[in-house]
Design an enzyme around this catalytic site. Structure first.
Site, PDB file in Angstrom:
ATOM      1  N   ASN A 116       0.923  -1.205  -0.028  1.00 12.50           N
ATOM      2  CA  ASN A 116       0.039  -0.156  -0.058  1.00 12.50           C
ATOM      3  C   ASN A 116       1.042   1.199   0.002  1.00 12.50           C
ATOM      4  O   ASN A 116       1.315   1.557   0.963  1.00 12.50           O
ATOM      5  CB  ASN A 116      -0.972  -0.073   1.243  1.00 12.50           C
ATOM      6  CG  ASN A 116      -1.589   1.219   1.481  1.00 12.50           C
ATOM      7  OD1 ASN A 116      -1.757   2.109   0.493  1.00 12.50           O
ATOM      8  ND2 ASN A 116      -2.267   1.332   2.704  1.00 12.50           N
ATOM      9  N   LYS A 120       0.027   4.236  -0.294  1.00  8.93           N
ATOM     10  CA  LYS A 120      -0.579   5.528   0.193  1.00  8.93           C
ATOM     11  C   LYS A 120      -0.185   6.653  -0.504  1.00  8.93           C
ATOM     12  O   LYS A 120      -0.123   6.461  -1.825  1.00  8.93           O
ATOM     13  CB  LYS A 120      -0.093   5.725   1.506  1.00  8.93           C
ATOM     14  CG  LYS A 120      -0.063   4.487   2.625  1.00  8.93           C
ATOM     15  CD  LYS A 120      -0.069   4.677   3.884  1.00  8.93           C
ATOM     16  CE  LYS A 120      -0.174   3.464   4.682  1.00  8.93           C
ATOM     17  NZ  LYS A 120       0.054   3.385   6.123  1.00  8.93           N
ATOM     18  N   HIS A 146      -9.646   1.318   4.980  1.00 11.80           N
ATOM     19  CA  HIS A 146      -8.219   1.371   5.416  1.00 11.80           C
ATOM     20  C   HIS A 146      -8.557   2.377   6.766  1.00 11.80           C
ATOM     21  O   HIS A 146      -9.313   3.502   6.943  1.00 11.80           O
ATOM     22  CB  HIS A 146      -7.413   2.092   4.711  1.00 11.80           C
ATOM     23  CG  HIS A 146      -5.860   1.897   5.194  1.00 11.80           C
ATOM     24  ND1 HIS A 146      -5.603   3.082   6.203  1.00 11.80           N
ATOM     25  CD2 HIS A 146      -4.969   1.178   5.073  1.00 11.80           C
ATOM     26  CE1 HIS A 146      -4.138   2.882   6.408  1.00 11.80           C
ATOM     27  NE2 HIS A 146      -3.786   1.655   5.955  1.00 11.80           N
ATOM     28  N   GLU A 163      -6.657   4.840   7.766  1.00  7.64           N
ATOM     29  CA  GLU A 163      -6.636   6.247   7.539  1.00  7.64           C
ATOM     30  C   GLU A 163      -7.953   6.701   7.188  1.00  7.64           C
ATOM     31  O   GLU A 163      -7.996   7.878   7.129  1.00  7.64           O
ATOM     32  CB  GLU A 163      -5.409   6.249   6.650  1.00  7.64           C
ATOM     33  CG  GLU A 163      -4.231   6.279   7.726  1.00  7.64           C
ATOM     34  CD  GLU A 163      -3.079   5.546   6.745  1.00  7.64           C
ATOM     35  OE1 GLU A 163      -3.152   5.755   5.531  1.00  7.64           O
ATOM     36  OE2 GLU A 163      -1.902   5.000   7.287  1.00  7.64           O
ATOM     37  N   GLU A 185      -5.462  -4.798  10.734  1.00  7.11           N
ATOM     38  CA  GLU A 185      -4.368  -3.918  10.985  1.00  7.11           C
ATOM     39  C   GLU A 185      -4.689  -3.029  11.993  1.00  7.11           C
ATOM     40  O   GLU A 185      -5.370  -2.185  12.160  1.00  7.11           O
ATOM     41  CB  GLU A 185      -4.482  -2.777   9.872  1.00  7.11           C
ATOM     42  CG  GLU A 185      -4.228  -3.285   8.360  1.00  7.11           C
ATOM     43  CD  GLU A 185      -3.678  -2.283   7.514  1.00  7.11           C
ATOM     44  OE1 GLU A 185      -2.467  -2.809   6.974  1.00  7.11           O
ATOM     45  OE2 GLU A 185      -4.230  -1.482   7.334  1.00  7.11           O
ATOM     46  N   GLY A 197       2.430   2.334  10.849  1.00 10.09           N
ATOM     47  CA  GLY A 197       3.472   3.562  10.646  1.00 10.09           C
ATOM     48  C   GLY A 197       4.079   3.902  11.922  1.00 10.09           C
ATOM     49  O   GLY A 197       4.941   4.752  11.934  1.00 10.09           O
ATOM     50  N   SER A 236       3.322  -2.298  10.417  1.00  8.49           N
ATOM     51  CA  SER A 236       4.609  -2.336  10.570  1.00  8.49           C
ATOM     52  C   SER A 236       5.285  -3.482  10.198  1.00  8.49           C
ATOM     53  O   SER A 236       6.368  -4.147  10.878  1.00  8.49           O
ATOM     54  CB  SER A 236       5.254  -1.701  11.973  1.00  8.49           C
ATOM     55  OG  SER A 236       4.685  -0.574  12.230  1.00  8.49           O
TER      56      SER A 236
HETATM   57  P1  PGA Z   1       2.808   0.458   7.759  1.00  7.73           P
HETATM   58  O1  PGA Z   1       1.454   0.293   7.076  1.00  7.73           O
HETATM   59  O2  PGA Z   1       3.181  -0.874   7.004  1.00  7.73           O
HETATM   60  O3  PGA Z   1       3.498   1.445   7.096  1.00  7.73           O
HETATM   61  O4  PGA Z   1       2.525   0.372   9.126  1.00  7.73           O
HETATM   62  C1  PGA Z   1       0.549  -0.374   6.579  1.00  7.73           C
HETATM   63  C2  PGA Z   1      -0.865  -0.008   6.234  1.00  7.73           C
HETATM   64  O5  PGA Z   1      -1.368   1.082   6.614  1.00  7.73           O
HETATM   65  O6  PGA Z   1      -1.593  -0.571   5.436  1.00  7.73           O
END
Ligand code: PGA
Length: 253
Positions: free
Chosen positions: A9, A11, A95, A97, A167, A173, A213
């Site tokens: 992903n 982003k 997601h 976010e 997640e 992140g 992560s």
């Molecule tokens: P990350 O993001 O691997 O940077 O923690 C995962 C995601 O949001 O899909």
């Protein structure tokens, strides 16, 4: 047997040229990898170019979201049909976010998942609790509510094109990963709920990705858990070498 599925992903990262450079490297380095399905989710403006570059490759082009309607007066939105038109084959929906910053609700996530499936795409439905929810002992209740909304109106026949991504928001992140045991506990719970919603056969076939992560250093342990069938990778998907190492860690056996 479920074929693990690892999706990057990206982003809000990478221009069209940068996206093409990364997928070209992935194509070259992952050409021979067997037993793992792989996808990348670029920004919308790069989707078509990436899909074109990936033609003839098993790497899937995914969208990071989609709208629930096929067309109409919805300024700024992109429909599942338009994603398919651009060469995309999957859409990530719900997601954290999107839920946190753009107001996506579980009911809306279900509408988006249904729209993606109706347009012939696969749907990756994201669920996961915040730190406050985990600390308050509400992890499984939050996941249940998100699953009920996200799966509403979806039939068991969609199982091959349905993926759940667990997640935990506190792991996205942050560099703080759920332990394999913490993730497995929630994944097993999700699979039990999938059986209630869609039946045991569908629950056994649906891939459940872990996200938050994921890195080359923790991928093998996470992906070794019985109910973890792949990963949704953010930060570590932006570098070909890290992403390739995670894909290789997902190989069965
Ligand atoms: P990350 O993001 O691997 O940077 O923690 C995962 C995601 O949001 O899909």
């Amino acid at each position: 047997m479920r074929t693990p599925f690892v999706v990057g992903n990206w982003k809000l990262h990478k221009t069209i040229a940068e996206s093409l450079a990364l997928v070209t490297e992935l194509k070259n380095q992952l050409g021979a990898v067997k037993g793992v399905a792989v996808g990348v989710a670029p920004v919308f403006t790069a989707l078509h170019a990436v899909a074109k570059r990936l033609e003839g490759s098993p790497i899937a082009t995914c969208a990071q979201d989609c709208h629930w309607e096929a067309s109409g007066a919805w300024t700024g939105e992109v429909s599942a049909g338009h994603i398919a038109d651009a060469g995309g084959t999957w859409a990530i929906v719900g997601h954290s976010e999107r839920r946190q910053f753009f107001g996506d609700t579980s009911e809306g996530v279900g509408k988006k998942a249904r729209a993606a499936l109706a347009a012939g795409l696969g749907a990756i439905v994201c669920v996961g609790e915040s730190l406050a929810e985990r600390d308050g002992g509400r992890t499984l209740a939050v996941v249940d509510e998100q699953l009920a909304g996200g799966l509403s109106g979806i039939a068991a026949a969609s199982a091959p094109r349905l993926v759940i991504a667990y997640e935990p928001v506190w792991a996205i992140g942050t560099g703080r990963t759920a332990t394999p045991a913490q993730a497995q506990e929630v994944h097993a719970h999700i699979r039990a709920r999938l059986a209630e919603h869609l039946g045991a056969d569908a629950a056994g076939a649906i891939r459940i990705q872990y996200g938050g992560s994921v890195k080359p250093s923790n991928a093998e342990a996470l992906l070794g858990e019985p109910d973890i069938d792949g990963a949704l990778v953010g930060g570590a998907s932006l570098e070909a070498s890290d992403f390739v190492a995670i894909v290789k860690a997902a190989r069965p056996g």
